[in-house]
Design a protein around this motif. Sequence first.
Motif, short mmCIF file in Angstrom:
data_model
loop_
_atom_site.label_atom_id
_atom_site.label_comp_id
_atom_site.label_asym_id
_atom_site.label_seq_id
_atom_site.Cartn_x
_atom_site.Cartn_y
_atom_site.Cartn_z
N MET A 233 0.83 -1.21 0.00
CA MET A 233 0.00 0.00 0.00
C MET A 233 0.86 1.26 0.00
O MET A 233 0.56 2.23 -0.69
CB MET A 233 -0.94 0.02 1.21
N THR A 234 1.96 1.24 0.73
CA THR A 234 2.86 2.39 0.76
C THR A 234 3.44 2.64 -0.63
O THR A 234 3.50 3.78 -1.09
CB THR A 234 3.98 2.17 1.79
N ALA A 235 3.84 1.57 -1.30
CA ALA A 235 4.39 1.71 -2.65
C ALA A 235 3.36 2.29 -3.61
O ALA A 235 3.66 3.20 -4.39
CB ALA A 235 4.90 0.36 -3.16
N VAL A 236 2.13 1.80 -3.53
CA VAL A 236 1.06 2.31 -4.40
C VAL A 236 0.80 3.78 -4.12
O VAL A 236 0.71 4.59 -5.05
CB VAL A 236 -0.24 1.48 -4.22
N LEU A 237 0.70 4.12 -2.86
CA LEU A 237 0.42 5.52 -2.49
C LEU A 237 1.57 6.45 -2.88
O LEU A 237 1.34 7.56 -3.36
CB LEU A 237 0.12 5.61 -1.00
N GLU A 238 2.80 5.99 -2.69
CA GLU A 238 3.94 6.81 -3.07
C GLU A 238 3.99 7.00 -4.59
O GLU A 238 4.28 8.10 -5.06
CB GLU A 238 5.24 6.19 -2.55
N SER B 1 3.10 10.72 -9.09
CA SER B 1 2.37 11.01 -10.32
C SER B 1 1.61 12.34 -10.20
O SER B 1 1.63 13.16 -11.12
CB SER B 1 1.40 9.87 -10.63
N ILE B 2 0.98 12.54 -9.07
CA ILE B 2 0.23 13.78 -8.84
C ILE B 2 1.19 14.98 -8.81
O ILE B 2 0.92 16.02 -9.41
CB ILE B 2 -0.58 13.69 -7.52
N ALA C 186 3.92 19.87 -14.14
CA ALA C 186 3.71 20.04 -15.57
C ALA C 186 2.67 21.13 -15.82
O ALA C 186 2.82 21.93 -16.76
CB ALA C 186 3.27 18.73 -16.21
N ASN C 187 1.65 21.20 -14.99
CA ASN C 187 0.60 22.21 -15.14
C ASN C 187 1.12 23.61 -14.80
O ASN C 187 0.63 24.60 -15.33
CB ASN C 187 -0.62 21.89 -14.28
#
Length: 80
Positions: free
Chosen positions: A59-64, A69-70, A76-77
């Motif tokens: 879960m930590t890897a997914v959240l990181e 990405s965010i 980029a924005n």
Amino acid sequence: GRNRKAVTEEDVFQDIGVLAHEHCSKFQSVDPKPDVFATCRKYHRAGTKKGYRAGVAAMTAVLEDEWESIKAERLANLDD
């Protein structure tokens, strides 16, 4: 939500402990007593620990990854 409490490893042990006791109780009368029962409980605890830690790491890897990405999207924005 904000009202959720963090689930600790010990919370998981408590929850699994009931299931482990039910599963291992069938070994209470198996010789050598109480070694077989205690060993069964020990393996449930070891499995729970590995599973809990693997789950937290996943879960930590997914959240990181999601957070990176965010952040990249936000940067980029800013350049636009």
